[in-house]
Structures are given as structure tokens and as C-alpha cells.
Write an enzyme that holds these catalytic residues in place. Structure first.
Site, mmCIF file in Angstrom:
data_model
loop_
_atom_site.group_PDB
_atom_site.id
_atom_site.type_symbol
_atom_site.label_atom_id
_atom_site.label_comp_id
_atom_site.label_asym_id
_atom_site.label_seq_id
_atom_site.Cartn_x
_atom_site.Cartn_y
_atom_site.Cartn_z
ATOM 1 N N ASP A 118 85.528 42.634 -11.779
ATOM 2 C CA ASP A 118 86.831 42.587 -11.480
ATOM 3 C C ASP A 118 87.229 41.243 -11.095
ATOM 4 O O ASP A 118 87.190 40.362 -12.002
ATOM 5 C CB ASP A 118 86.768 43.364 -9.659
ATOM 6 C CG ASP A 118 88.036 44.130 -9.626
ATOM 7 O OD1 ASP A 118 89.032 43.814 -9.268
ATOM 8 O OD2 ASP A 118 87.989 45.451 -9.687
ATOM 9 N N SER A 143 92.029 52.961 -8.944
ATOM 10 C CA SER A 143 91.306 51.911 -8.861
ATOM 11 C C SER A 143 90.434 52.140 -7.518
ATOM 12 O O SER A 143 89.677 51.502 -7.180
ATOM 13 C CB SER A 143 91.834 50.674 -8.678
ATOM 14 O OG SER A 143 92.030 49.918 -10.073
ATOM 15 N N HIS A 195 92.151 42.396 -5.127
ATOM 16 C CA HIS A 195 91.689 43.792 -5.993
ATOM 17 C C HIS A 195 90.168 43.844 -5.884
ATOM 18 O O HIS A 195 89.740 44.954 -5.671
ATOM 19 C CB HIS A 195 92.083 43.707 -7.404
ATOM 20 C CG HIS A 195 92.090 45.180 -8.202
ATOM 21 N ND1 HIS A 195 90.948 45.311 -8.744
ATOM 22 C CD2 HIS A 195 92.844 45.980 -8.201
ATOM 23 C CE1 HIS A 195 90.813 46.506 -9.359
ATOM 24 N NE2 HIS A 195 92.214 47.020 -9.004
#
Length: 724
Positions: free
Chosen positions: A225, A421, A256
Site C-alpha cells: 500500500d 479497499s 490509505h
């Protein structure tokens, strides 16, 4: 030919989804000096409510990924490349320096820059005995997320869902234009959610396993990520942080990666599923959300070296055309790395799955809300990857909560977000927890066995079809019960074919079959929990249940004789026989196949598993031609006998036509024959056109066919009419 039936409402809904609007505020662009790996924009974007990013997927000029047939030291790889180019006219070339941890280890690839514009050097490399493949290096933006700013949960802004596809194809990842279509407005991969949300670990009863003493301890999970801060207060078991980009930092500049890691393994506040798991953080994206194929290859190789157990990818893209990436995913799973990946946020259109979640050996996860409804933005099948080998299989594999889920914020505390996600780390965290719970029970744990346990334990949702929910909703406690009693075996996904069962078997169940119609082909994934390699012994056997009714149906089978890694396919072609031309009823039977794998450790005999695939269809008498319709749907789901048309045939990286901007009659390819619509109109075929018409600045010429004069003509509107 298809019979006109009551699924027109579904078709109209599909047409309605063509009109969508997305808003954007701020625009960023990313450019790279690829040779020196230096970005001209590496700062963290300033907090804004949303960000528009113009991203592209493009081949890096004159750079190629040379994949070798084994792992070699740097000097040996240099020798092979030199030997291959020695007798060519290529004089100027160099190997791109990779400054990361994988560079210290033997590798199976190099990135080569050839300055001479000639194919001679490439062909020489391809012909070298030590070289496996030569592919163009790709600069990609599997865009991730620009998180909304926030403090406490009460400060989160609620953002209503908007379709991610405003007339164009987007990847799983945010903002990306990787499929060769025009750029589009921005969307949020993770969306801020309304208040009053619940802890996802409580909803899925993770505390049941926690109370048994299982918390993920001893299991290595890799998070690919945007990085993670070493001093983040939610994480106490970060084993290693690595950076694979050119920005020389392991910290998360976007949020994120922090949110994803929190769902998996946060130890405080918004607690993750496996708080005691060993975290390996792989930063594979810059703060501009840019990556290269070679960065992923190095990071994947290092994950294999570190003997990672579970790998989460809350990202995606069109990598089905990026062979080095796909091959490396296969290699990862062959090394028993259980890969979990988000299926994408490109719903509600069908055929919008993203790679690598759509690969057979990967656990592809879709999303639902807390009311067990399929999230509107969750991508859905069938697969558009592995079509030559897999022919449009069922995906996602399962679904779980992805709306209004709490996770870790960049600077501590929790926030509430939505997106697939989120769904991917929910399953990755659950898998990590499950592995720690069976690590002392002598269970055969591998990518196929874990996937089989998740599928067998999933709870089917009553109002969703197979291409929306896969095998159903994740049930963590039941998955533990299945996995702890698991014995090596093969299985099929789906495990049966019932073309009378709606809504689950949609669209196959929308109409009966009849003699003279094109075959209905249903594609099955074969999962082999007995070993990374296997084979289908002999030929699959078709057996009608009833000598009379069963003979009304003809079944043909194609299949992958070799299963690797952990999987293969079974394509079943079904049509009504000539004897059924005037018959109506239900025909059924079964296919029997035997899977065989090499003996396990300490075993003398090969492992074997015999599987039965029941088939049930409704047959009707062949209707007259006046009651049949040839449905040419641009957002077509069925493949085969359906097809995925492309508006621009030169864009062969995109199997779907997302713009539907057809300016002239064109040839469509059907299995077994070519179909030219104009030819059949000339022979008396009636054509009905469904369209979504509105004012636009784009003018396209449209011709009509006059049945009386048998001529094509254009209306007197200045040569054009409004059309999308």
C-alpha cells in the site's frame, strides 16, 4: 438467438446506468524522469475534500523487463544480457539500477533501457536460452485514495454514492485511466460514511476466536500500500517497513495504507482482526499514487524471500495485460502466499472486476453494507481476465462489509470509510486470524484450502446473483469450523449449474434454452487444495439423470488438463438436442471429474478427489423466428456465447466498450462464425435499437436502413443528429 423474455427490466436498468455524473475539485498530474527514478512531485497533497488526478497507464519508452528462467546474481544476469546483445547492432543500452532490498538478493528479472530504436535487440533477448519473456516496462497509476480530512468520527462528511464510470472504464483503483479509454471525473475509493457505525470485528464475531486465545500471533501478513508510520499508536508489532518507490520514506503520506493496516491489525481503539499478527509494510506507491511494474516485481520477490503468509492488495488495475505482474502473482501463490485483493469500486456495471482479484488463485473480495445489500460501487463479474483459458468465470469469490467501517487515521484515532479497499483487509485480517487458530492443528493451509473454507462457510445472500456476491457473505466463525476440520481435496466454484434458479444463477436463469439457440456456456473454477500442481484425470464424464429427459440436452466440456497454481477451469457448453425441438420440460444430469495431485509429505500414493457437477436446465420448444431476438448489449455480461465488444478495435487492452459510441455498422465475432449486421438486415432481419439520447456537444453521423428502398440513408439534419 435469444427468446424475448421478462428480463427487459434488467436491461433498462443497465441502460439507465450509462448516465452518471462525478464532481471534482483539485487537479494533480504526475510526470516522471523514468531513467533516474526521480519524481517531480513527491509532496503530500494538501487536505481537500476531493482530488482529481489525471493518471495514465503507459509503457515507458525504450525500457523493457527481461524475465529470466530462474533467479540469478546481478553479474550473471548482466552476462546473459551482454551475450544476447553482442551480435546485434544495438550499441547503447544500460540496466536500470534498482535501489531497494531486493537488489541485494538474486533476482529473476532486470529492467533494460535500449536507446537504439530497433527490434533486433529485443528479438535477440527473446531467443536467449536464459530469458523467459521480454515485456515493456509500465508506469501505472493504480490510484488509491485521497482521504477526506477528518478529526473525530462525528466530523466525517457523508458522501453519497456515485457511479465510478461516467461513460468511461476505470480501474479498481481511484481515478485511473488504465484501460485505454478517456479520462473521467474523480471518485473516492474510500468514502466517508454516516455516523453510528459498528465495529467490524464485533459484527463478524472476531471476539469468539480472541476468547479462545487466537489473535493472529505468529502469522506474517504483508500490506502492499502507501506505507505506515513507525510510531503510529495503533500498531505495536510492525516487523519491517520497506519502501519500493523513489521517495525514500516508509511513512504513509495519504492515509490509505494506515486505514487498511488498521482494519487488519490495529491493537487499540478501532481494533483490527489480528492485533498480534506480524506486520510487514510494503510501500509500493508514491504520494502521487504512481508505481512501476518493476517496483511490484521486486516487492513481490522480497515477500517470497520473507516467507509471507498472507498478502493484502487493496489496489488493482488492468494488469491482465501486464504479463510479468500476472506471472509473479502466480509465483506468489505457488509459494503458499495467500493473496487477498479488492474486487474493485466500478459497480454497478457488470464485467468490471479488477486484477489481480479476478485471477483464479487469488481471493477476490466484493463489498456489502450492514444491511447485507451489495454495495452499489462494488465491482461484479464475470471475469474479463483469463478469457482464453478461463472464459468468464464467477467472481467475486465472496463479499463482506465495506460500507461505514471504522479504521485507523493517519495521525491516530479512528475514522469511518467505505470501499472495497475496506472489504479486502476485512477478509485478509480474518484469514490471518484463522491461520493463527489452526496453526497447531496440522491443517493443510494453502491458498486453495483457505479459499475453499471461506467459500464453503459463506452465507448466501437471498437477493443477489452469483456475479455480485460469489459464494456469499464472509462468516468468520463458521470458516474456522470448516478450516480446522479440513482435509486436502478439490472443489468447484460454483459447485452446481441450475439454470432454473433465480436470482442466484442470473443471467442464465432468465430464459429457457431451445433447439437451434446458441449454446449457453457456464465456466467453473477448479480449486485444488491437494497441491500446487494437479491434473484432471482422463476426460470428464457427462451422465443424464433420466434416459429420456437427459438426452434432450447436449453437453460439451473443455478444461485445463494441468492445474497450476492451485486452480484450473472447466467450461461447460449446454444446448438443447434436436429431439427437444418440440419438447418442453426440465432436463438434468451430472458431470464427473477426477483431480489428481502428487503425494503429500510422507505419503506414497498420489492424492485424488472425485467431483460431481450437477446440471439442471429448462427446455422449451423452438419458437418461431418472429418471437426471437438477437441481443447485442454493449455492456454485455454473457461470455460466451455473448461477447465483449470494443468501440475502438485498436484498443485491444480493453475487452469492453464503455462508450458505446458506434458510428457505423461493424462486424461482431460470434463463436464459430462471423456476424455482419448489415448483411442480415439485407436478408430481412428486423433491428430494434435501444439508446440513451440526450443533448451533447458531440455530433455523430447516423445512418438508417429503409426497408422499402433497401438503402441506407441519413436524415436531413445537416448530416448529423445528436447521439451518445
Amino acid at each position: 438467438m435469444n427468446l424475448i423474455s421478462d428480463f427487459w427490466a434488467t436491461i433498462l436498468v443497465s441502460i439507465a446506468t450509462l448516465v452518471v455524473v462525478c464532481n471534482s475539485n483539485v487537479q494533480y498530474t504526475s510526470t516522471y524522469n523514468r531513467h533516474r527514478r526521480v519524481s517531480n512531485r513527491t509532496a503530500v497533497p494538501s487536505p481537500v475534500s476531493s482530488i482529481k488526478v489525471d493518471f495514465e497507464s503507459q509503457h515507458v519508452e525504450n525500457e523493457f523487463i527481461i524475465v529470466f528462467n530462474g533467479y540469478y546474481k546481478e553479474s550473471t544476469r548482466f552476462h546473459y544480457i551482454t551475450a544476447a546483445l553482442r551480435k546485434t547492432q544495438v550499441e547503447t543500452w544500460n540496466i536500470i539500477d534498482r535501489q531497494n532490498l531486493a537488489a541485494l538478493l538474486p533476482s529473476d528479472f532486470d529492467v533494460l533501457r535500449i536507446n537504439d530504436h530497433t527490434t533486433e535487440g529485443i528479438e535477440a533477448l527473446k531467443n536467449h536460452t536464459a530469458v523467459k519473456t521480454v515485456s515493456e516496462e509500465k508506469e501505472v497509476t493504480r490510484a488509491l485514495k485521497s482521504l477526506l480530512p477528518g478529526g473525530d468520527d462525528d466530523d466525517e462528511e457523508y458522501v453519497p454514492w456515485r457511479s465510478s464510470r461516467p461513460m468511461t472504464r476505470n480501474s479498481l483503483s481511484l481515478f485511473s485511466d488504465l484501460w485505454g479509454v478517456e479520462r473521467h471525473k474523480s471518485r473516492r475509493l474510500l468514502r466517508a460514511a454516516p455516523r453510528g457505525t459498528r465495529e467490524i470485528t464485533n459484527v463478524l464475531q472476531a471476539d469468539v476466536l480472541w476468547n479462545m486465545g487466537y489473535t493472529g500471533a505468529g502469522i506474517k501478513i504483508a500490506i502492499f500500500d502507501t506505507g505506515l508510520s513507525e510510531k503510529h499508536p495503533h500498531f505495536k508489532n510492525i516487523m519491517e517497513r520497506t519502501d519500493w518507490t523513489n521517495e525514500k520514506t516508509q511513512d504513509d503520506g495519504l492515509g490509505h495504507g494506515t486505514f487498511v493496516a488498521g482494519v487488519i491489525s490495529s491493537q487499540t481503539d478501532c481494533k483490527g482482526f489480528a492485533p498480534d499478527a506480524e506486520l510487514y509494510i510494503f510501500r509500493v506507491f508514491t504520494n502521487n499514487q504512481v508505481s512501476y511494474t518493476s517496483w511490484f516485481l521486486d516487492a513481490f520477490n522480497y515477500a517470497i524471500h520473507r516467507k509471507i503468509n498472507v498478502l493484502n492488495l487493496s489496489i488493482g488495475g488492468p494488469d491482465f495485460m501486464d504479463r510479468p505482474f500476472v506471472d509473479k502473482v502466480w509465483e506468489l501463490t505457488a509459494n503458499k502466499v495467500i493473496m487477498v485483493s479488492a474486487i474493485g469500486n466500478d459497480g454497478p456495471l457488470y464485467g468490471t472486476l479488477n486484477n489481480p482479484a479476478d485471477q483464479m488463485d487469488v481471493i477476490g473480495v466484493g463489498g456489502i453494507n450492514f444491511e447485507d445489500g451489495i454495495a452499489k460501487f462494488s465491482s461484479r463479474g464475470m471475469t474479463t481476465w483469463e478469457l482464453p483459458e478461463g472464459n468468464g468465470r464467477m467472481k467475486p469469490d465472496l463479499v463482506t462489509h465495506c460500507s461505514s467501517v471504522r479504521g485507523s487515521k493517519l495521525d491516530g484515532g479512528c475514522r469511518v470509510l467505505s470501499g472495497t479497499s475496506v472489504a479486502s483487509p476485512v477478509v485478509a485480517g480474518a484469514v490471518t486470524l484463522l491461520l493463527s487458530a489452526v496453526s497447531d492443528k496440522n491443517v493443510a493451509v494453502n491458498p486453495a484450502s483457505v479459499k475453499q473454507a471461506l467459500m464453503a462457510s459463506a452465507r448466501r445472500l437471498p437477493n443477489a446473483n452469483m456475479f455480485e456476491q460469489g459464494h456469499g457473505k464472509l462468516d468468520l466463525v463458521k470458516a474456522y469450523q470448516v478450516l480446522r476440520n479440513y482435509r486436502p481435496q478439490a472443489s468447484l466454484s460454483p459447485s452446481y449449474i441450475d439454470l432454473t434458479e433465480c436470482p442466484y444463477m442470473w443471467p442464465y436463469c432468465t430464459q429457457a434454452i431451445y433447439f437451434g439457440a446458441m449454446p449457453t456456456i457456464v465456466n467453473i473454477t477448479v480449486l485444488n487444495g491437494m497441491g500446487v500442481t494437479g491434473r484432471i484425470v482422463d476426460k470428464p464424464i457427462w451422465q443424464p439423470f433420466s434416459p429420456h429427459n437427459g438426452n434432450m440436452m447436449e453437453v460439451a466440456i473443455s478444461y485445463s488438463k494441468e492445474l497450476w497454481p492451485w486452480s484450473g477451469y472447466l467450461a461447460v457448453s449446454i444446448k438443447a438436442s434436436k429431439d427437444a425441438a418440440d419438447w418442453e420440460g426440465v432436463a438434468d444430469g451430472q458431470i464427473t471429474i477426477t483431480i489428481e495431485s502428487p503425494p503429500g509429505l510422507g505419503e506414497d500414493e498420489p492424492r485424488s478427489s472425485t467431483l460431481v457437477l450437477p446440471i439442471k436446465v429448462k427446455i422449451i420448444p423452438t419458437p418461431p423466428k418472429a418471437k426471437r431476438i438477437l441481443w447485442d448489449q454493449y455492456h454485455n455480461l454473457r461470455y460466451p456465447p455473448g461477447y465483449f465488444p470494443r468501440d475502438n478495435l485498436k484498443k485491444n487492452t480493453d475487452p469492453l466498450d464503455w462508450d458505446s459510441a458506434h458510428s457505423r455498422p461493424r462486424r461482431r465475432v460470434f463463436p464459430g462464425r462471423n456476424y455482419q449486421i448489415r448483411r442480415d438486415v439485407d436478408n430481412g432481419l428486423s433491428v430494434i435499437i435501444f439508446a440513451d439520447w440526450y443533448n451533447t456537444t458531440v455530433m455523430k453521423k447516423v445512418k438508417f436502413f429503409d426497408e422499402n428502398t433497401r438503402q441506407w440513408w441519413m436524415p436531413d439534419t445537416g448530416g448529423s443528429i445528436y447521439q451518445h
